[in-house]
Design a protein around this motif. Structure first.
Motif, mmCIF file in Angstrom:
data_model
loop_
_atom_site.group_PDB
_atom_site.id
_atom_site.type_symbol
_atom_site.label_atom_id
_atom_site.label_comp_id
_atom_site.label_asym_id
_atom_site.label_seq_id
_atom_site.Cartn_x
_atom_site.Cartn_y
_atom_site.Cartn_z
ATOM 1 N N ALA A 43 0.833 -1.205 0.000
ATOM 2 C CA ALA A 43 0.000 0.000 0.000
ATOM 3 C C ALA A 43 0.867 1.255 0.000
ATOM 4 C CB ALA A 43 -0.923 -0.008 1.223
ATOM 5 N N ALA A 44 1.930 1.261 0.801
ATOM 6 C CA ALA A 44 2.834 2.414 0.834
ATOM 7 C C ALA A 44 3.455 2.653 -0.539
ATOM 8 C CB ALA A 44 3.927 2.192 1.877
ATOM 9 N N GLY A 45 3.816 1.576 -1.238
ATOM 10 C CA GLY A 45 4.397 1.719 -2.570
ATOM 11 C C GLY A 45 3.419 2.316 -3.569
ATOM 12 N N THR A 46 2.155 1.893 -3.510
ATOM 13 C CA THR A 46 1.170 2.421 -4.456
ATOM 14 C C THR A 46 0.902 3.910 -4.201
ATOM 15 O OG1 THR A 46 -0.686 1.718 -3.038
ATOM 16 C CG2 THR A 46 0.056 0.186 -4.735
ATOM 17 N N ALA A 52 4.706 10.443 -6.637
ATOM 18 C CA ALA A 52 5.878 10.709 -7.456
ATOM 19 C C ALA A 52 5.549 10.908 -8.924
ATOM 20 C CB ALA A 52 6.879 9.555 -7.305
ATOM 21 N N VAL A 53 4.556 10.161 -9.409
ATOM 22 C CA VAL A 53 4.292 10.149 -10.847
ATOM 23 C C VAL A 53 3.240 11.175 -11.255
ATOM 24 C CG1 VAL A 53 3.489 8.706 -12.767
ATOM 25 C CG2 VAL A 53 4.960 7.731 -11.003
ATOM 26 N N ALA A 222 9.753 -6.469 2.244
ATOM 27 C CA ALA A 222 10.323 -5.190 1.803
ATOM 28 C C ALA A 222 10.120 -4.989 0.302
ATOM 29 C CB ALA A 222 11.805 -5.134 2.153
ATOM 30 N N ALA A 223 10.210 -6.078 -0.456
ATOM 31 C CA ALA A 223 10.066 -5.975 -1.913
ATOM 32 C C ALA A 223 8.650 -5.579 -2.312
ATOM 33 C CB ALA A 223 10.435 -7.307 -2.557
ATOM 34 N N MET A 224 7.659 -5.796 -1.438
ATOM 35 C CA MET A 224 6.286 -5.456 -1.770
ATOM 36 C C MET A 224 6.111 -3.958 -1.971
ATOM 37 S SD MET A 224 4.711 -8.267 -2.059
ATOM 38 C CE MET A 224 2.990 -7.761 -2.064
ATOM 39 N N PHE A 225 6.925 -3.136 -1.279
ATOM 40 C CA PHE A 225 6.858 -1.688 -1.480
ATOM 41 C C PHE A 225 7.166 -1.355 -2.945
ATOM 42 C CE2 PHE A 225 9.031 2.352 -1.924
ATOM 43 C CZ PHE A 225 8.174 3.238 -1.288
ATOM 44 N N PHE A 226 8.227 -1.949 -3.470
ATOM 45 C CA PHE A 226 8.655 -1.668 -4.837
ATOM 46 C C PHE A 226 7.705 -2.287 -5.856
ATOM 47 C CE2 PHE A 226 12.291 -1.596 -2.003
ATOM 48 C CZ PHE A 226 12.795 -0.324 -2.255
ATOM 49 N N LEU A 227 7.112 -3.427 -5.485
ATOM 50 C CA LEU A 227 6.119 -4.036 -6.367
ATOM 51 C C LEU A 227 4.899 -3.123 -6.488
ATOM 52 C CD1 LEU A 227 5.123 -6.426 -8.044
ATOM 53 C CD2 LEU A 227 4.245 -7.444 -5.927
ATOM 54 N N PHE A 233 2.815 2.379 -11.383
ATOM 55 C CA PHE A 233 3.532 3.116 -12.423
ATOM 56 C C PHE A 233 3.195 2.543 -13.800
ATOM 57 C CE2 PHE A 233 7.618 4.096 -14.701
ATOM 58 C CZ PHE A 233 7.446 5.467 -14.717
ATOM 59 N N MET A 234 3.142 1.205 -13.898
ATOM 60 C CA MET A 234 2.798 0.562 -15.173
ATOM 61 C C MET A 234 1.353 0.845 -15.547
ATOM 62 S SD MET A 234 5.513 -0.890 -16.281
ATOM 63 C CE MET A 234 4.820 -1.951 -17.547
ATOM 64 N N ILE A 235 0.465 0.804 -14.567
ATOM 65 C CA ILE A 235 -0.940 1.121 -14.841
ATOM 66 C C ILE A 235 -1.060 2.536 -15.371
ATOM 67 C CG2 ILE A 235 -3.190 1.501 -13.762
ATOM 68 C CD1 ILE A 235 -2.515 -0.778 -11.828
ATOM 69 N N ASP A 236 -0.292 3.451 -14.783
ATOM 70 C CA ASP A 236 -0.312 4.840 -15.223
ATOM 71 C C ASP A 236 0.112 4.958 -16.677
ATOM 72 O OD1 ASP A 236 -0.440 7.595 -15.232
ATOM 73 O OD2 ASP A 236 1.525 7.871 -14.337
#
Length: 239
Positions: A43-46, A52-53, A222-227, A233-236
């Motif tokens: 959730a934090a990554g999304t 950012a984007v 930890a990798a879930m943040f980047f996922l 980002f890809m959806i965007d």
């Protein structure tokens, strides 16, 4: 105005439902600490991806530095005050007064809804992406609400009603945000968006990630943040 309001309310219905779903799931079965950490990282990554984007570049393009500075500063002060309020009345072990916590959660969900409405100032796509990020955040707000009230000895019925009220708060905030978007000048919209950016940054750095790091963390968690970041980002790029 009517078309924008209907879209905003449609989007806001998703995090509103997620709030109730999180509370109900916590009543039925508490998720494991590892699963909570993984989803909080995601959730934090999304949310960070939306910042950012979409939102931060939009503020840059508006080129209104002083409204941005004032709105951002007020957003930081508001979120710090909200944190103080939610922690008031805690005991020596650090547990928080449930009444203060629920009040803070109520303000939080109304603000989340308002951010969905205001995000339409940057465009419908931005509103959609922010909604996706906030669905996961409000899910955990609902779960936190249920856990706190259960610890305080509240009944399942009372917890469900409280979660439903929080969901209504999301919708109310979204409606207010849509009305504001169509009623104020661009200077105020810029300041309000900056306020929202500060609130979302606080959400990522001081709530979601802090809670996600409370227990022992694995590389997968930890990798879930980047996922979460790259997926949004890809959806965007695809829509």
């Amino acid at each position: 105005m009517t078309a924008t309001l209907s879209k905003v309310m449609l989007y806001a219905a998703l995090p509103a439902a997620a709030t109730l779903a999180g509370a109900l799931l916590a009543l039925l079965k508490q998720p494991s600490a590892g699963l909570r950490s993984a989803v909080q990282h995601f959730a934090a990554g999304t949310v960070f991806s939306v910042l950012a984007v979409e939102l931060l570049p939009d503020l840059m393009h508006r080129r209104m530095p002083w409204p941005t500075f004032i709105g951002f500063s007020l957003g930081v002060a508001f979120m710090l005050g909200l944190k103080w309020w939610s922690e008031r009345g805690g005991n020596a072990e650090g547990s928080r007064d449930p009444r203060a916590l629920i009040t803070a959660l109520g303000v939080d969900v109304v603000l989340d809804g308002a951010l969905i409405g205001l995000s339409f100032a940057a465009g419908e796509k931005q509103g959609l992406l922010l909604t996706i990020g906030l669905v996961l955040e409000t899910f955990f707000l609902g779960a936190s609400c249920a856990t706190s009230l259960r610890t305080a000895g509240q009944t399942s019925l009372r917890i469900g009603i409280t979660a439903a009220i929080l969901g209504i708060g999301v919708l109310a905030g979204a409606g207010a945000g849509a009305v504001i978007l169509n009623s104020v000048t661009p200077v105020f919209i810029d300041a309000l968006l900056a306020f929202g950016v500060a609130a979302l940054l606080y959400l990522v750095t001081e709530e979601l990630l802090v809670e996600a790091h409370e227990g022992k963390e694995t590389p997968v968690q930890a990798a879930m943040f980047f996922l979460g970041f790259i997926l949004l980002f890809m959806i965007d790029m695809l829509i």
